[in-house]
Design a protein around this motif. Structure first.
Motif, PDB file in Angstrom:
ATOM      1  N   ARG A 159     102.126  -3.186  69.646  1.00  0.00           N
ATOM      2  CA  ARG A 159     102.541  -4.498  70.154  1.00  0.00           C
ATOM      3  C   ARG A 159     103.611  -5.161  69.298  1.00  0.00           C
ATOM      4  N   ASN A 160     103.862  -4.616  68.163  1.00  0.00           N
ATOM      5  CA  ASN A 160     104.751  -5.282  67.214  1.00  0.00           C
ATOM      6  C   ASN A 160     105.950  -4.420  66.842  1.00  0.00           C
ATOM      7  N   ARG A 161     107.041  -5.102  66.589  1.00  0.00           N
ATOM      8  CA  ARG A 161     108.214  -4.455  66.013  1.00  0.00           C
ATOM      9  C   ARG A 161     108.041  -4.555  64.505  1.00  0.00           C
ATOM     10  N   VAL A 162     108.188  -3.432  63.814  1.00  0.00           N
ATOM     11  CA  VAL A 162     108.014  -3.410  62.367  1.00  0.00           C
ATOM     12  C   VAL A 162     109.349  -3.066  61.722  1.00  0.00           C
ATOM     13  N   TYR A 163     109.709  -3.844  60.719  1.00  0.00           N
ATOM     14  CA  TYR A 163     110.947  -3.652  59.967  1.00  0.00           C
ATOM     15  C   TYR A 163     110.567  -2.968  58.655  1.00  0.00           C
ATOM     16  N   LEU A 164     111.130  -1.783  58.422  1.00  0.00           N
ATOM     17  CA  LEU A 164     110.812  -0.998  57.240  1.00  0.00           C
ATOM     18  C   LEU A 164     111.954  -1.113  56.234  1.00  0.00           C
ATOM     19  N   MET A 165     111.594  -1.467  55.005  1.00  0.00           N
ATOM     20  CA  MET A 165     112.579  -1.777  53.983  1.00  0.00           C
ATOM     21  C   MET A 165     112.296  -0.986  52.706  1.00  0.00           C
ATOM     22  N   ALA A 166     113.310  -0.862  51.867  1.00  0.00           N
ATOM     23  CA  ALA A 166     113.132  -0.148  50.594  1.00  0.00           C
ATOM     24  C   ALA A 166     114.099  -0.691  49.545  1.00  0.00           C
TER      25      ALA A 166
ATOM     26  N   GLN B 113     100.216   0.938  47.586  1.00  0.00           N
ATOM     27  CA  GLN B 113      99.756   2.276  47.949  1.00  0.00           C
ATOM     28  C   GLN B 113     100.648   3.298  47.270  1.00  0.00           C
ATOM     29  N   GLU B 114     100.051   4.419  46.919  1.00  0.00           N
ATOM     30  CA  GLU B 114     100.797   5.513  46.293  1.00  0.00           C
ATOM     31  C   GLU B 114     101.603   6.306  47.311  1.00  0.00           C
ATOM     32  N   GLU B 115     101.252   6.167  48.577  1.00  0.00           N
ATOM     33  CA  GLU B 115     101.967   6.908  49.617  1.00  0.00           C
ATOM     34  C   GLU B 115     102.478   5.951  50.682  1.00  0.00           C
ATOM     35  N   THR B 116     103.622   6.291  51.225  1.00  0.00           N
ATOM     36  CA  THR B 116     104.210   5.531  52.316  1.00  0.00           C
ATOM     37  C   THR B 116     103.522   5.928  53.623  1.00  0.00           C
ATOM     38  N   PRO B 117     103.177   4.954  54.476  1.00  0.00           N
ATOM     39  CA  PRO B 117     102.624   5.335  55.784  1.00  0.00           C
ATOM     40  C   PRO B 117     103.597   6.284  56.487  1.00  0.00           C
ATOM     41  N   PRO B 118     103.097   7.317  57.159  1.00  0.00           N
ATOM     42  CA  PRO B 118     103.982   8.358  57.687  1.00  0.00           C
ATOM     43  C   PRO B 118     104.856   7.934  58.868  1.00  0.00           C
ATOM     44  N   TRP B 119     104.484   6.912  59.608  1.00  0.00           N
ATOM     45  CA  TRP B 119     105.261   6.551  60.790  1.00  0.00           C
ATOM     46  C   TRP B 119     106.502   5.731  60.400  1.00  0.00           C
ATOM     47  N   GLY B 120     107.591   6.040  61.056  1.00  0.00           N
ATOM     48  CA  GLY B 120     108.810   5.261  60.877  1.00  0.00           C
ATOM     49  C   GLY B 120     109.769   5.749  59.815  1.00  0.00           C
TER      50      GLY B 120
ATOM     51  N   GLU C  56     112.511  13.428  54.915  1.00  0.00           N
ATOM     52  CA  GLU C  56     113.184  13.400  53.609  1.00  0.00           C
ATOM     53  C   GLU C  56     112.743  12.182  52.801  1.00  0.00           C
ATOM     54  N   GLU C  57     112.643  11.033  53.470  1.00  0.00           N
ATOM     55  CA  GLU C  57     112.194   9.820  52.773  1.00  0.00           C
ATOM     56  C   GLU C  57     110.746   9.975  52.305  1.00  0.00           C
TER      57      GLU C  57
ATOM     58  N   LEU D  37     115.911  -0.378  56.466  1.00  0.00           N
ATOM     59  CA  LEU D  37     116.247   1.013  56.766  1.00  0.00           C
ATOM     60  C   LEU D  37     115.912   1.410  58.190  1.00  0.00           C
ATOM     61  N   HIS D  38     114.799   0.896  58.716  1.00  0.00           N
ATOM     62  CA  HIS D  38     114.354   1.298  60.048  1.00  0.00           C
ATOM     63  C   HIS D  38     113.686   0.128  60.759  1.00  0.00           C
ATOM     64  N   GLU D  39     113.793   0.132  62.074  1.00  0.00           N
ATOM     65  CA  GLU D  39     113.018  -0.763  62.931  1.00  0.00           C
ATOM     66  C   GLU D  39     112.195   0.137  63.841  1.00  0.00           C
TER      67      GLU D  39
END
Length: 179
Positions: A151-158, A69-76, A80-81, A144-146
């Motif tokens: 229902r799910n824990r999402v781990y956001l990485m970069a 995707q060209e854009e990062t999902p906005p949540w999480g 600035e990111e 970077l973020h959890e």
């Protein structure tokens, strides 16, 4: 040697078969799989605006796929990111028969190189399993973020986008950007 190219409608059955193969491998290890959603995931190949990329071997067999995707999902992510140009990877799946060739790592490195070629600063991705966090760290991604979703824990990485010269020897004709 491999080719990374945009998926087409004709790739749907091959992508679905590859996802089912990965699902069998996951199920044999008592891990959650994509079996119930294989056809829906493979249908991303039908998106006429592009987005799903497939990794093919010399015999034109699909050995992996990812959606960019060209854009990062906005949540999480912080404002600035979100303001920084990035590609976001999701639905990356590889054929377990090719494990020794590390197609998942090849796809990740291709994405990092492609993002740099296109002037992006980052490649981002998310996952729901700590084991995948560890695996993506081996590819140079940082956690970077959890985020707790419904229902799910999402781990956001970069990982910072950068040119990766050694990729050229892994792709036919040295072309890491076939489409």
């Amino acid at each position: 040697m491999y080719v990374m190219r945009l998926a087409t409608v004709a790739d749907g059955p091959g992508v679905a078969a590859m996802i089912r193969s990965r699902s069998t491998w996951l199920e044999e290890r008592d891990m959650p799989s994509w079996r119930d959603s294989a056809d829906n995931l493979a249908a991303q190949a039908e998106n006429s605006h592009g987005g799903m990329w497939v990794l093919e071997d010399d015999a034109s067999r699909i050995v992996g796929c990812t959606t960019v995707q060209e854009e990062t999902p906005p949540w999480g992510w912080t404002p600035e990111e979100l303001a920084e140009p990035a590609h976001y990877l999701f639905t990356t799946v590889t054929d377990p028969a090719y494990r020794e060739h590390k197609p998942g790592t090849l796809i990740a490195l291709w994405a990092v190189d492609r993002a740099a070629r296109e002037g992006k600063r980052w490649v981002r991705r998310g996952c729901m399993f700590p084991g995948l966090v560890d695996y993506y760290r081996t590819q140079g991604f940082a956690l970077l973020h959890e985020v707790q979703r419904t229902r799910n824990r999402v781990y956001l990485m970069a990982r910072r986008a950068e040119r990766i010269a050694e990729l050229e020897r892994m792709f036919k004709g040295g072309d890491t950007h076939a489409s």
